[in-house]
Design a protein around this motif. Structure first.
Motif, PDB file in Angstrom:
ATOM      1  N   VAL A   1       0.825  -1.204   0.000  1.00  0.00           N
ATOM      2  CA  VAL A   1       0.000   0.000   0.000  1.00  0.00           C
ATOM      3  C   VAL A   1       0.858   1.253   0.000  1.00  0.00           C
ATOM      4  O   VAL A   1       0.561   2.224  -0.687  1.00  0.00           O
ATOM      5  CB  VAL A   1      -0.957  -0.017   1.205  1.00  0.00           C
ATOM      6  CG1 VAL A   1      -1.692   1.307   1.320  1.00  0.00           C
ATOM      7  CG2 VAL A   1      -1.963  -1.153   1.063  1.00  0.00           C
ATOM      8  N   TYR A   2       1.944   1.250   0.766  1.00  0.00           N
ATOM      9  CA  TYR A   2       2.814   2.423   0.783  1.00  0.00           C
ATOM     10  C   TYR A   2       3.335   2.718  -0.613  1.00  0.00           C
ATOM     11  O   TYR A   2       3.354   3.867  -1.061  1.00  0.00           O
ATOM     12  CB  TYR A   2       3.990   2.214   1.742  1.00  0.00           C
ATOM     13  CG  TYR A   2       4.999   3.334   1.675  1.00  0.00           C
ATOM     14  CD1 TYR A   2       4.747   4.530   2.326  1.00  0.00           C
ATOM     15  CD2 TYR A   2       6.167   3.214   0.937  1.00  0.00           C
ATOM     16  CE1 TYR A   2       5.646   5.580   2.248  1.00  0.00           C
ATOM     17  CE2 TYR A   2       7.063   4.247   0.852  1.00  0.00           C
ATOM     18  CZ  TYR A   2       6.805   5.436   1.514  1.00  0.00           C
ATOM     19  OH  TYR A   2       7.689   6.470   1.418  1.00  0.00           O
ATOM     20  N   GLY A   3       3.736   1.679  -1.337  1.00  0.00           N
ATOM     21  CA  GLY A   3       4.213   1.888  -2.700  1.00  0.00           C
ATOM     22  C   GLY A   3       3.137   2.463  -3.588  1.00  0.00           C
ATOM     23  O   GLY A   3       3.396   3.332  -4.425  1.00  0.00           O
ATOM     24  N   ALA A   4       1.901   1.990  -3.413  1.00  0.00           N
ATOM     25  CA  ALA A   4       0.799   2.503  -4.222  1.00  0.00           C
ATOM     26  C   ALA A   4       0.526   3.964  -3.922  1.00  0.00           C
ATOM     27  O   ALA A   4       0.295   4.773  -4.832  1.00  0.00           O
ATOM     28  CB  ALA A   4      -0.456   1.668  -3.975  1.00  0.00           C
ATOM     29  N   LEU A   5       0.564   4.336  -2.651  1.00  0.00           N
ATOM     30  CA  LEU A   5       0.376   5.740  -2.300  1.00  0.00           C
ATOM     31  C   LEU A   5       1.496   6.593  -2.879  1.00  0.00           C
ATOM     32  O   LEU A   5       1.278   7.715  -3.337  1.00  0.00           O
ATOM     33  CB  LEU A   5       0.333   5.901  -0.778  1.00  0.00           C
ATOM     34  CG  LEU A   5      -0.872   5.284  -0.062  1.00  0.00           C
ATOM     35  CD1 LEU A   5      -0.681   5.379   1.447  1.00  0.00           C
ATOM     36  CD2 LEU A   5      -2.160   5.964  -0.484  1.00  0.00           C
ATOM     37  N   SER A   6       2.693   6.049  -2.882  1.00  0.00           N
ATOM     38  CA  SER A   6       3.843   6.791  -3.394  1.00  0.00           C
ATOM     39  C   SER A   6       3.728   7.085  -4.880  1.00  0.00           C
ATOM     40  O   SER A   6       4.233   8.095  -5.356  1.00  0.00           O
ATOM     41  CB  SER A   6       5.141   6.012  -3.120  1.00  0.00           C
ATOM     42  OG  SER A   6       5.356   5.860  -1.741  1.00  0.00           O
ATOM     43  N   VAL A   7       3.082   6.189  -5.629  1.00  0.00           N
ATOM     44  CA  VAL A   7       2.967   6.419  -7.070  1.00  0.00           C
ATOM     45  C   VAL A   7       1.685   7.153  -7.434  1.00  0.00           C
ATOM     46  O   VAL A   7       1.403   7.349  -8.616  1.00  0.00           O
ATOM     47  CB  VAL A   7       3.060   5.103  -7.873  1.00  0.00           C
ATOM     48  CG1 VAL A   7       4.398   4.436  -7.643  1.00  0.00           C
ATOM     49  CG2 VAL A   7       1.904   4.159  -7.545  1.00  0.00           C
ATOM     50  N   GLY A   8       0.909   7.574  -6.433  1.00  0.00           N
ATOM     51  CA  GLY A   8      -0.216   8.441  -6.735  1.00  0.00           C
ATOM     52  C   GLY A   8      -1.582   7.993  -6.286  1.00  0.00           C
ATOM     53  O   GLY A   8      -2.556   8.726  -6.481  1.00  0.00           O
ATOM     54  N   ALA A   9      -1.711   6.806  -5.685  1.00  0.00           N
ATOM     55  CA  ALA A   9      -3.017   6.390  -5.191  1.00  0.00           C
ATOM     56  C   ALA A   9      -3.488   7.343  -4.101  1.00  0.00           C
ATOM     57  O   ALA A   9      -2.681   7.938  -3.384  1.00  0.00           O
ATOM     58  CB  ALA A   9      -2.951   4.960  -4.651  1.00  0.00           C
ATOM     59  N   SER A  10      -4.791   7.490  -3.989  1.00  0.00           N
ATOM     60  CA  SER A  10      -5.354   8.466  -3.051  1.00  0.00           C
ATOM     61  C   SER A  10      -5.756   7.867  -1.722  1.00  0.00           C
ATOM     62  O   SER A  10      -6.343   8.554  -0.890  1.00  0.00           O
ATOM     63  CB  SER A  10      -6.575   9.140  -3.690  1.00  0.00           C
ATOM     64  OG  SER A  10      -6.188   9.914  -4.804  1.00  0.00           O
ATOM     65  N   GLY A  11      -5.469   6.589  -1.505  1.00  0.00           N
ATOM     66  CA  GLY A  11      -5.798   5.983  -0.234  1.00  0.00           C
ATOM     67  C   GLY A  11      -6.068   4.506  -0.386  1.00  0.00           C
ATOM     68  O   GLY A  11      -5.840   3.928  -1.439  1.00  0.00           O
ATOM     69  N   PHE A  12      -6.537   3.889   0.699  1.00  0.00           N
ATOM     70  CA  PHE A  12      -6.820   2.466   0.611  1.00  0.00           C
ATOM     71  C   PHE A  12      -7.996   2.092   1.483  1.00  0.00           C
ATOM     72  O   PHE A  12      -8.358   2.812   2.420  1.00  0.00           O
ATOM     73  CB  PHE A  12      -5.597   1.632   0.965  1.00  0.00           C
ATOM     74  CG  PHE A  12      -5.336   1.479   2.442  1.00  0.00           C
ATOM     75  CD1 PHE A  12      -5.715   0.322   3.102  1.00  0.00           C
ATOM     76  CD2 PHE A  12      -4.693   2.468   3.163  1.00  0.00           C
ATOM     77  CE1 PHE A  12      -5.470   0.164   4.454  1.00  0.00           C
ATOM     78  CE2 PHE A  12      -4.435   2.323   4.515  1.00  0.00           C
ATOM     79  CZ  PHE A  12      -4.836   1.168   5.163  1.00  0.00           C
ATOM     80  N   LEU A  13      -8.627   0.978   1.142  1.00  0.00           N
ATOM     81  CA  LEU A  13      -9.738   0.422   1.902  1.00  0.00           C
ATOM     82  C   LEU A  13      -9.485  -1.059   2.141  1.00  0.00           C
ATOM     83  O   LEU A  13      -8.943  -1.751   1.287  1.00  0.00           O
ATOM     84  CB  LEU A  13     -11.050   0.537   1.113  1.00  0.00           C
ATOM     85  CG  LEU A  13     -11.728   1.894   0.995  1.00  0.00           C
ATOM     86  CD1 LEU A  13     -12.901   1.775   0.040  1.00  0.00           C
ATOM     87  CD2 LEU A  13     -12.196   2.373   2.355  1.00  0.00           C
ATOM     88  N   LEU A  14      -9.864  -1.530   3.310  1.00  0.00           N
ATOM     89  CA  LEU A  14      -9.905  -2.964   3.529  1.00  0.00           C
ATOM     90  C   LEU A  14     -11.150  -3.514   2.849  1.00  0.00           C
ATOM     91  O   LEU A  14     -12.175  -2.841   2.756  1.00  0.00           O
ATOM     92  CB  LEU A  14      -9.936  -3.276   5.024  1.00  0.00           C
ATOM     93  CG  LEU A  14      -8.706  -2.838   5.824  1.00  0.00           C
ATOM     94  CD1 LEU A  14      -8.881  -3.188   7.292  1.00  0.00           C
ATOM     95  CD2 LEU A  14      -7.442  -3.474   5.272  1.00  0.00           C
ATOM     96  N   LYS A  15     -11.081  -4.753   2.378  1.00  0.00           N
ATOM     97  CA  LYS A  15     -12.193  -5.314   1.615  1.00  0.00           C
ATOM     98  C   LYS A  15     -13.432  -5.580   2.460  1.00  0.00           C
ATOM     99  O   LYS A  15     -14.512  -5.802   1.907  1.00  0.00           O
ATOM    100  CB  LYS A  15     -11.752  -6.601   0.914  1.00  0.00           C
ATOM    101  CG  LYS A  15     -10.826  -6.357  -0.263  1.00  0.00           C
ATOM    102  CD  LYS A  15     -10.586  -7.636  -1.035  1.00  0.00           C
ATOM    103  CE  LYS A  15      -9.702  -7.398  -2.231  1.00  0.00           C
ATOM    104  NZ  LYS A  15      -9.460  -8.641  -3.006  1.00  0.00           N
ATOM    105  N   ASP A  16     -13.302  -5.556   3.780  1.00  0.00           N
ATOM    106  CA  ASP A  16     -14.484  -5.736   4.624  1.00  0.00           C
ATOM    107  C   ASP A  16     -15.146  -4.406   4.961  1.00  0.00           C
ATOM    108  O   ASP A  16     -15.908  -4.289   5.915  1.00  0.00           O
ATOM    109  CB  ASP A  16     -14.125  -6.494   5.902  1.00  0.00           C
ATOM    110  CG  ASP A  16     -13.102  -5.753   6.770  1.00  0.00           C
ATOM    111  OD1 ASP A  16     -12.658  -4.652   6.374  1.00  0.00           O
ATOM    112  OD2 ASP A  16     -12.745  -6.288   7.841  1.00  0.00           O
TER     113      ASP A  16
END
Length: 240
Positions: A105-120
């Protein structure tokens, strides 16, 4: 009306979403939840390569991106979607993960993702997250981003040469960035610095513009990567 004509990028109309996940049950569940709240799902993908193709064809506002998929994973797909070939108004990417503090997730945020959600995630939170991110804000609380950074960020040794030059910020903007990166919300920032929330939002907007950042999530990461604060340094700074 063509897909391209419908994608205005100005926040008008219901959000348009692409769901990328290799599990059909997850895609179906999310599509039903979003549709029930008036959010249009314009495409689905089962792996990263398909996600890139579908996003480029449909030009959505938001992409729900599973981080772990066969073949091209969500991290690489996010990098390609938000890379040099991205449209002038690129979509916002929300990373989906089964595991809290997933190392990717940290890598994804670093390349521009705006956040994350758990699937539950609850149905209400999912819809709210899509609308929040489409509005231009970061999905996750800065405190969650801080936990990610502290666990996975490594010293870069480039604190004086990175393009995110903190010298462009005013003293107050530096203070706001430092407190933001430690997990303070806009309301908490306003109370700490004896400012209105509107003024805090203005400071945050200026910080993002000066450092060429997409949202608060990247601002938190920038604060760590430039050495403004360091992993493990949790004391809340004084207002000065």
């Amino acid at each position: 009306m063509s897909t391209e004509a419908r994608h205005t990028g100005d926040g008008s109309g219901p959000p348009r979403v692409v769901i990328a996940d290799d599990q059909a049950l997850v895609r179906t569940g999310f599509r039903m939840i979003l549709a029930a709240d008036g959010i249009e799902v314009v495409g689905e993908a089962t792996d990263g390569d398909e996600a890139v193709t579908v996003v480029r064809r449909t030009l959505p506002d938001v992409v729900l991106m599973d981080i772990r998929m066969p073949g091209t994973d969500g991290l690489e797909a996010t990098r390609r979607i938000l890379g040099p070939d991205a449209p002038s108004t690129p979509p916002r990417v929300i990373i989906l993960t089964t595991y809290d503090l997933d190392q990717y997730v940290y890598g994804a945020l670093s390349v521009g993702a705006s956040g994350f959600l758990l699937k539950d995630v609850t149905p209400e939170h999912l819809s709210a997250a899509v609308r929040l991110v489409r509005s231009g804000d970061a999905l996750l609380a800065p405190s969650i981003t801080r936990r990610l950074v502290e666990r996975f960020a490594m010293p870069t040794g480039r604190t004086t040469t990175m393009h995110r030059d903190l010298s462009t910020l005013t003293r107050r903007e530096l203070e706001v960035l430092e407190s933001l990166a430690r997990g303070l919300s806009n309301a908490e920032l306003a109370a700490r610095f004896h400012l209105s929330e509107a003024t805090v939002k203005t400071h945050v907007t200026h910080i993002l513009a000066k450092l060429q950042l997409r949202d608060r999530a990247q601002a938190v990461i920038a604060a760590y990567e430039t050495g403004l604060i360091t992993p493990g340094s949790l004391e809340t700074p004084s207002a000065g």
